[in-house]
Design a protein around this motif. Structure first.
Motif, PDB file in Angstrom:
ATOM      1  N   GLN A   1       0.817  -1.213   0.000  1.00 24.77           N
ATOM      2  CA  GLN A   1       0.000   0.000   0.000  1.00 24.77           C
ATOM      3  C   GLN A   1       0.848   1.259   0.000  1.00 24.77           C
ATOM      4  O   GLN A   1       0.507   2.254  -0.632  1.00 24.77           O
ATOM      5  N   VAL A   2       1.982   1.207   0.708  1.00 23.03           N
ATOM      6  CA  VAL A   2       2.903   2.347   0.694  1.00 23.03           C
ATOM      7  C   VAL A   2       3.470   2.559  -0.703  1.00 23.03           C
ATOM      8  O   VAL A   2       3.527   3.694  -1.215  1.00 23.03           O
ATOM      9  N   ALA A   3       3.883   1.453  -1.348  1.00 19.63           N
ATOM     10  CA  ALA A   3       4.423   1.551  -2.711  1.00 19.63           C
ATOM     11  C   ALA A   3       3.361   2.043  -3.686  1.00 19.63           C
ATOM     12  O   ALA A   3       3.648   2.858  -4.584  1.00 19.63           O
ATOM     13  N   LEU A   4       2.116   1.573  -3.524  1.00 20.16           N
ATOM     14  CA  LEU A   4       1.034   1.987  -4.413  1.00 20.16           C
ATOM     15  C   LEU A   4       0.720   3.468  -4.244  1.00 20.16           C
ATOM     16  O   LEU A   4       0.528   4.196  -5.239  1.00 20.16           O
ATOM     17  N   ALA A   5       0.670   3.925  -3.002  1.00 16.87           N
ATOM     18  CA  ALA A   5       0.414   5.346  -2.752  1.00 16.87           C
ATOM     19  C   ALA A   5       1.515   6.212  -3.357  1.00 16.87           C
ATOM     20  O   ALA A   5       1.243   7.289  -3.924  1.00 16.87           O
ATOM     21  N   ALA A   6       2.771   5.744  -3.265  1.00 15.61           N
ATOM     22  CA  ALA A   6       3.885   6.490  -3.854  1.00 15.61           C
ATOM     23  C   ALA A   6       3.754   6.560  -5.372  1.00 15.61           C
ATOM     24  O   ALA A   6       3.991   7.616  -5.980  1.00 15.61           O
ATOM     25  N   MET A   7       3.353   5.445  -5.989  1.00 13.77           N
ATOM     26  CA  MET A   7       3.190   5.425  -7.449  1.00 13.77           C
ATOM     27  C   MET A   7       2.054   6.330  -7.885  1.00 13.77           C
ATOM     28  O   MET A   7       2.143   7.029  -8.902  1.00 13.77           O
ATOM     29  N   PHE A   8       0.945   6.351  -7.133  1.00 12.57           N
ATOM     30  CA  PHE A   8      -0.159   7.250  -7.448  1.00 12.57           C
ATOM     31  C   PHE A   8       0.303   8.708  -7.383  1.00 12.57           C
ATOM     32  O   PHE A   8      -0.041   9.527  -8.240  1.00 12.57           O
TER      33      PHE A   8
END
Length: 356
Positions: A185-192
């Protein structure tokens, strides 16, 4: 002591026969004195009155040292058994879906809801979710019946090489899955954030009144739904192929394709689900059981449905459909972290990968 040198003898027991063959029950009839119909001596010195016990047990395990996907390779393994079992499980899925839909329709009518030809097409999202999860969870008995009734093996061999679900290892895998999900979720939020993708509508708060009933349904039924899919695709299918094929990869790839086809995702979503299934299948082989795939699946689905329930977007989650390409990054991070940690901890704890 009476001063006699005579050795003490126990009192005579009439139940003990003179030949020392054993002790009869107090009310047992006298054994026959002539030759018995099956030959040989009986348990009390007479002829054997009953036939010797012969034959094999119904459920037969594979030899010790057998890999997880080969656990159906017992003495009675034949090419037609996994084929017939697969048909039985497919029929079981149809029956489970029918029972769930009929039951959901009855509940909807009792509650005064308007119901069309198919309750899954209605507007009652929480009831739709319940029916969907139940229709999948009820497949577990069919999978067990296929293993025991068709392949004639202990159904616990679907769970692991030890013939049972290893609950301690499952709990460890759940903790690892939670850590992997958080990292994803941290990686996904960063990509967003980097790509400028708008997350409006994806996260939010619908209020406790609507969230609590939804999260109760999710917490109660998702573990069974996720476990059922793992028993079908990473349990039965892996071992059905493994009964006939030495390499696990045909089963892993075919199972991943079937798993992806069963979902309603499109474009990037198909790749997302396919990658998930590949990792789950590989982990089942490497850890000798379904504990790691079940833990990964349960945590992933509880998280996904939980976020949707909080945002009030369960209907969109049920439709599945398209997902943004950034989700692949999150899935890749999740799978990599989970697989690496599970593999390392399984080796350190010497988790069994072959039958004993």
């Amino acid at each position: 002591m009476n001063g006699s040198n005579q050795q003490w003898q126990p009192p005579h027991d009439p139940r003990v026969d003179p030949a020392g063959a054993g002790v009869r029950p107090p009310n047992a009839p006298d054994p026959p004195s002539g030759p018995g119909p099956y030959g040989g001596a009986g348990p009390y010195g007479g002829a054997a009155p009953y036939p010797p016990v012969t034959g094999r047990p119904w459920a037969m395990a594979a030899p010790p040292g057998t890999r997880y996907d080969h656990l159906a390779r017992n003495e009675v393994n034949r090419w037609w058994r996994p084929v017939l079992g697969t048909l039985l499980i497919a029929f079981g899925f149809v029956v489970a879906a029918g029972v769930s839909v009929v039951g959901g329709t009855v509940v909807a009518l009792l509650l005064g809801f308007e119901v069309g030809l198919n309750i899954l097409d209605g507007g009652h999202v929480l009831l739709q979710l319940t029916v969907l999860l139940l229709s999948l969870a009820l497949v577990i008995p069919a999978v067990y019946l296929g293993a025991w009734g068709i392949q004639r093996r202990p159904p616990g061999t679907l769970s692991s090489v030890l013939g049972r679900l290893r609950w301690g290892w499952l709990g460890t895998c759940v903790l690892i899955a939670v850590a992997a999900q958080f990292t994803a979720q941290v990686a996904l939020a960063a990509m967003f954030a980097i790509s400028g993708y708008s997350t409006s509508g994806m996260f939010g708060w619908v209020g406790w009144e609507k969230f609590l009933p939804a999260i109760v349904v999710v917490l109660l039924l998702v573990p069974f739904q996720a476990a059922a899919e793992e028993y079908a695709f990473r349990g039965w299918l892996l071992q059905a192929f493994g009964a006939l094929v030495r390499s696990p990869w045909p089963a892993i790839l075919v199972g991943a394709a079937g798993f992806a086809a069963m979902h309603g995702y499109t474009d990037w979503g198909i790749i997302d689900v396919f990658l998930f299934a590949i990792v789950a299948g590989w982990l089942a082989i490497r850890t000798g059981g379904l504990e790691a795939p079940i833990a990964l699946h349960v945590v992933n689905n509880v998280s996904a449905f939980g976020v949707s329930a909080a945002a009030g977007s369960l209907e969109q989650a049920l439709r599945q459909g398209s997902v943004p390409w950034q989700s692949i990054i999150g899935t890749f991070v999740q799978m990599a972290v989970f697989a690496a940690l599970v593999w390392m901890i399984a080796k350190r704890r010497a988790i069994a990968t072959v039958s004993g």
